[in-house]
Design a protein around this motif. Sequence first.
Motif, PDB file in Angstrom:
ATOM      1  N   TYR A  91       0.908  -1.455   0.019  1.00  7.47           N
ATOM      2  CA  TYR A  91       0.006   0.086   0.047  1.00  7.47           C
ATOM      3  C   TYR A  91       0.729   1.212  -0.024  1.00  7.47           C
ATOM      4  O   TYR A  91       0.169   2.436  -0.239  1.00  7.47           O
ATOM      5  N   ASN A  92       2.306   1.185   0.092  1.00  6.84           N
ATOM      6  CA  ASN A  92       2.793   2.525   0.322  1.00  6.84           C
ATOM      7  C   ASN A  92       2.692   3.378  -1.061  1.00  6.84           C
ATOM      8  O   ASN A  92       2.360   4.475  -0.747  1.00  6.84           O
ATOM      9  N   ALA A  93       2.717   2.978  -2.088  1.00  5.29           N
ATOM     10  CA  ALA A  93       2.425   3.727  -3.453  1.00  5.29           C
ATOM     11  C   ALA A  93       1.010   4.449  -3.489  1.00  5.29           C
ATOM     12  O   ALA A  93       1.112   5.539  -4.283  1.00  5.29           O
ATOM     13  N   VAL A  94      -0.054   3.869  -2.702  1.00  3.22           N
ATOM     14  CA  VAL A  94      -1.313   4.306  -2.845  1.00  3.22           C
ATOM     15  C   VAL A  94      -1.561   5.125  -1.807  1.00  3.22           C
ATOM     16  O   VAL A  94      -2.653   5.889  -1.368  1.00  3.22           O
ATOM     17  N   ARG A  95      -0.803   5.259  -0.365  1.00  8.21           N
ATOM     18  CA  ARG A  95      -1.290   5.970   0.725  1.00  8.21           C
ATOM     19  C   ARG A  95      -1.409   7.569   0.262  1.00  8.21           C
ATOM     20  O   ARG A  95      -0.574   7.991  -0.200  1.00  8.21           O
ATOM     21  N   SER A  96      -2.345   8.232   1.070  1.00  6.45           N
ATOM     22  CA  SER A  96      -2.411   9.503   1.085  1.00  6.45           C
ATOM     23  C   SER A  96      -3.261  10.001   2.382  1.00  6.45           C
ATOM     24  O   SER A  96      -3.745   9.195   3.167  1.00  6.45           O
ATOM     25  N   ASP A  97      -3.271  11.341   2.194  1.00  6.64           N
ATOM     26  CA  ASP A  97      -4.016  12.072   3.500  1.00  6.64           C
ATOM     27  C   ASP A  97      -5.735  11.512   3.310  1.00  6.64           C
ATOM     28  O   ASP A  97      -6.148  11.360   4.370  1.00  6.64           O
ATOM     29  N   SER A  98      -6.131  11.178   2.106  1.00 13.16           N
ATOM     30  CA  SER A  98      -7.582  10.981   1.958  1.00 13.16           C
ATOM     31  C   SER A  98      -7.683   9.429   2.453  1.00 13.16           C
ATOM     32  O   SER A  98      -9.167   8.878   2.653  1.00 13.16           O
ATOM     33  N   ASN A  99      -6.768   8.495   2.347  1.00 13.88           N
ATOM     34  CA  ASN A  99      -7.014   7.034   2.789  1.00 13.88           C
ATOM     35  C   ASN A  99      -6.165   6.589   4.238  1.00 13.88           C
ATOM     36  O   ASN A  99      -6.194   5.215   4.417  1.00 13.88           O
ATOM     37  N   THR A 100      -5.423   7.525   4.734  1.00 13.03           N
ATOM     38  CA  THR A 100      -4.488   7.163   5.732  1.00 13.03           C
ATOM     39  C   THR A 100      -4.665   8.010   7.010  1.00 13.03           C
ATOM     40  O   THR A 100      -4.566   9.366   6.872  1.00 13.03           O
ATOM     41  N   GLY A 101      -5.202   7.712   8.036  1.00 20.63           N
ATOM     42  CA  GLY A 101      -5.246   8.702   9.154  1.00 20.63           C
ATOM     43  C   GLY A 101      -4.144   9.446   9.663  1.00 20.63           C
ATOM     44  O   GLY A 101      -3.070   9.040   9.345  1.00 20.63           O
ATOM     45  N   SER A 141      -9.526   3.191  -1.470  1.00 16.82           N
ATOM     46  CA  SER A 141     -10.670   4.283  -1.214  1.00 16.82           C
ATOM     47  C   SER A 141     -12.011   3.564  -0.749  1.00 16.82           C
ATOM     48  O   SER A 141     -12.674   4.221  -0.086  1.00 16.82           O
ATOM     49  N   ASN A 142     -12.050   2.251  -0.787  1.00 19.16           N
ATOM     50  CA  ASN A 142     -13.029   1.690  -0.277  1.00 19.16           C
ATOM     51  C   ASN A 142     -13.335   1.583   1.472  1.00 19.16           C
ATOM     52  O   ASN A 142     -14.154   1.816   1.737  1.00 19.16           O
ATOM     53  N   GLN A 143     -12.199   1.567   2.041  1.00 21.25           N
ATOM     54  CA  GLN A 143     -11.970   1.594   3.181  1.00 21.25           C
ATOM     55  C   GLN A 143     -10.612   2.029   3.642  1.00 21.25           C
ATOM     56  O   GLN A 143      -9.586   1.729   2.955  1.00 21.25           O
ATOM     57  N   ALA A 144     -10.386   2.933   4.465  1.00 23.66           N
ATOM     58  CA  ALA A 144      -9.218   3.747   4.847  1.00 23.66           C
ATOM     59  C   ALA A 144      -8.194   2.711   5.299  1.00 23.66           C
ATOM     60  O   ALA A 144      -8.467   1.738   6.119  1.00 23.66           O
ATOM     61  N   VAL A 152      -9.404 -21.590   2.505  1.00 27.97           N
ATOM     62  CA  VAL A 152      -8.960 -20.277   3.043  1.00 27.97           C
ATOM     63  C   VAL A 152      -9.532 -19.019   2.139  1.00 27.97           C
ATOM     64  O   VAL A 152      -9.451 -19.240   0.919  1.00 27.97           O
ATOM     65  N   ARG A 153      -9.906 -18.227   2.794  1.00 26.22           N
ATOM     66  CA  ARG A 153     -10.630 -16.831   2.157  1.00 26.22           C
ATOM     67  C   ARG A 153     -10.247 -15.626   2.451  1.00 26.22           C
ATOM     68  O   ARG A 153     -10.045 -15.514   3.877  1.00 26.22           O
ATOM     69  N   HIS A 154     -10.047 -14.759   1.626  1.00 27.85           N
ATOM     70  CA  HIS A 154      -9.805 -13.448   2.181  1.00 27.85           C
ATOM     71  C   HIS A 154     -10.641 -12.477   1.145  1.00 27.85           C
ATOM     72  O   HIS A 154     -10.347 -12.565  -0.083  1.00 27.85           O
ATOM     73  N   GLY A 155     -11.452 -11.823   1.366  1.00 28.30           N
ATOM     74  CA  GLY A 155     -12.296 -10.699   0.696  1.00 28.30           C
ATOM     75  C   GLY A 155     -11.520 -10.022  -0.173  1.00 28.30           C
ATOM     76  O   GLY A 155     -10.315  -9.397   0.177  1.00 28.30           O
ATOM     77  N   MET A 156     -12.178  -9.683  -1.247  1.00 26.42           N
ATOM     78  CA  MET A 156     -11.366  -8.797  -2.544  1.00 26.42           C
ATOM     79  C   MET A 156     -11.279  -7.471  -2.200  1.00 26.42           C
ATOM     80  O   MET A 156     -10.567  -6.634  -2.707  1.00 26.42           O
ATOM     81  N   VAL A 157     -11.941  -6.901  -1.136  1.00 22.11           N
ATOM     82  CA  VAL A 157     -11.978  -5.594  -0.595  1.00 22.11           C
ATOM     83  C   VAL A 157     -11.486  -5.408   0.935  1.00 22.11           C
ATOM     84  O   VAL A 157     -11.658  -4.429   1.564  1.00 22.11           O
ATOM     85  N   ASP A 158     -10.541  -6.526   1.239  1.00 23.28           N
ATOM     86  CA  ASP A 158     -10.232  -6.599   2.659  1.00 23.28           C
ATOM     87  C   ASP A 158      -8.785  -6.004   2.813  1.00 23.28           C
ATOM     88  O   ASP A 158      -8.025  -6.469   2.076  1.00 23.28           O
ATOM     89  N   VAL A 160     -20.290  -1.175  -5.804  1.00 27.19           N
ATOM     90  CA  VAL A 160     -21.150  -0.749  -4.618  1.00 27.19           C
ATOM     91  C   VAL A 160     -20.738  -1.787  -3.666  1.00 27.19           C
ATOM     92  O   VAL A 160     -21.181  -3.227  -3.668  1.00 27.19           O
ATOM     93  N   THR A 161     -20.217  -1.463  -2.503  1.00 24.57           N
ATOM     94  CA  THR A 161     -19.886  -2.203  -1.220  1.00 24.57           C
ATOM     95  C   THR A 161     -20.747  -1.632  -0.349  1.00 24.57           C
ATOM     96  O   THR A 161     -21.447  -0.612  -0.245  1.00 24.57           O
ATOM     97  N   SER A 162     -20.981  -2.538   1.107  1.00 29.40           N
ATOM     98  CA  SER A 162     -21.556  -1.721   2.119  1.00 29.40           C
ATOM     99  C   SER A 162     -20.857  -0.557   2.417  1.00 29.40           C
ATOM    100  O   SER A 162     -21.454   0.269   3.319  1.00 29.40           O
ATOM    101  N   ARG A 163     -19.650  -0.119   2.151  1.00 29.31           N
ATOM    102  CA  ARG A 163     -18.892   0.783   2.765  1.00 29.31           C
ATOM    103  C   ARG A 163     -18.984   1.912   1.604  1.00 29.31           C
ATOM    104  O   ARG A 163     -19.011   3.107   2.095  1.00 29.31           O
ATOM    105  N   ALA A 164     -18.921   1.784   0.502  1.00 25.63           N
ATOM    106  CA  ALA A 164     -18.813   2.838  -0.612  1.00 25.63           C
ATOM    107  C   ALA A 164     -19.332   2.585  -2.021  1.00 25.63           C
ATOM    108  O   ALA A 164     -19.468   1.300  -2.342  1.00 25.63           O
ATOM    109  N   THR A 165     -19.536   3.362  -2.838  1.00 23.79           N
ATOM    110  CA  THR A 165     -20.051   3.527  -4.150  1.00 23.79           C
ATOM    111  C   THR A 165     -18.847   4.118  -4.711  1.00 23.79           C
ATOM    112  O   THR A 165     -18.688   5.424  -4.796  1.00 23.79           O
ATOM    113  N   LEU A 166     -18.029   3.406  -5.587  1.00 23.27           N
ATOM    114  CA  LEU A 166     -16.958   4.010  -6.140  1.00 23.27           C
ATOM    115  C   LEU A 166     -16.947   3.583  -7.964  1.00 23.27           C
ATOM    116  O   LEU A 166     -17.218   2.395  -8.154  1.00 23.27           O
TER     117      LEU A 166
END
Length: 555
Positions: free
Chosen positions: A275-285, A396-399, A494-500, A360-366
Amino acid sequence: MKKPFRVGMALATALLLGACGGSDVASANDAKLKFDPATYTTVSVTLDGVSTKLRQYRIVYVANPIKMATAQAALGGNSTVTLADPYAYQTMIVSVPEDKVTDQKAALYFLVNNGGWWASPVSTTISDGAKFVSTSDTDNIGAALKAGYVVVNVGTRSRGGARAEDGSWAGKAPAPVVDAKAAIRYLRLNDASMPGSAERIIVTGTSGGGGLTSAVSASGNSADYLPYLAEVGAAGVSGSGVAATSSLKDDVFAAVAYCPINNLGNADAGYEWEYNAVRSDSNTGALGGAAYSVGAQPAASKAIAGTFAAYVNSLGLKLDNGTALTTANLRDVTQALVQQEIERQLAKGTVVPQLGGNFVTSRATLANDWLTWSGTGTSATVTGLDYAKFVRYVASNQALKTVVAFDAVGVTGNPNISGETNLFGTPAQQYTNFTEWSWVNNAVKGDGSGVDDTGLAWAQYLASSTNTLAAQLRLINPLAYLNTAADSAPYWYVRHGMVDRDTAFAMQTLLYYAIKNDPSVKDVSFKLPYLVGHSGNYDVQEAFAWIKAKLDANP
């Protein structure tokens, strides 16, 4: 052939644990752990609209349980809960339909909790008046009861909320793995007198519980755990320290792991590499009052990400074609897994947006800016997938978690006891940093962690006989035991969600290929379920069909 088993964790703890005792100790412990079939309560539930009676056994599964304090920290550590039973962390609840009490072949559906690797006093949803629907895609207990499985809910010590009566931190690694193994050993000791078969144990958990499931399932029968098992009086263990031996097994039949937070010692490196390349003020607290872009986080993220390649390349994992799995191809491999999932969904008729449409997810529409596909039904194929934009979409879907994500205490202005840092250290320490970057950069004077307090560089500290941190890191890491002489579970789901975004996709890809590479593994089912976030038991029908197929193939 498996690689030679890397032993030695028992040696690393010998000075702290000592060596004494023998088979007489094991016999005495085993006598204390004899199952009493007459001690149970009866509960009535509704299963698929039909009243069903079950027998329920509440069992302390070790001979020397640790008495816990009455007040325990709740998940997250911001409040406390009252512990009614001081031994609830080393207790299991076994529930079996009355018509299955004498069934010696039924599978044991073995549930660990431990979300966030948090300590988990035993609990169960199987109570008087409870209603279950076996055909639901979210009711795993209903499905287990309908299938005739014995349901085993297991409490375990772990980080944060496990304070002993004497004030010590009783849940330090590898406590949760040790406790789960001790529960398995109890089931093995009493297999002939208990419902079900201890040779057909399916371990399952989500998040930290998925990580625990993976560690337990990878490390079957490893002698590395015997000193710890001896301390708590686990069934079948004689002696103590490096002299401990075992007359029982703790391997399992299958693992069902959802979004497993695994391999904690390398999870921060994997997270920042992803995630280093996509971090920003909008997605990292912000941390310490400083926004991401102006604080300490960017430099930390870059530095931590830079350590990942050496680790991945050292694993020696192979792809299906024999090519080495390295950071040079890791993103391509993960991208292929994402593509496979999308094509599965297209074949099922799932509505997947075209480029410019909306996810469309439970968190965002992007907007979809990373995926193109063509065709219809089973002939539909992905024609383009921009992995870098996909990762940005997930963030973007989840910070994202702030930097540092897992070993977070005492660094980058983080003011809280957060992340998994308090899983590590001695029983006298609230926490200790467990990765090199956080160790070197710990800025809290007097906490006993880091170069600032110990005067020891990372490698020096790991090599010191005054602590067991190196052992702790190994003993909770499934990759340390897959492809060794440990008896890994032969079946994995083993399962790991696509937007996890709770751990890096890279970490799950490494786990998947470590499982695939293990010659003792007969089958692994791995998916990145479409638009699913950090959760588990959302695909109960698929999971239980898989379990049934594996059990049927091994009558």
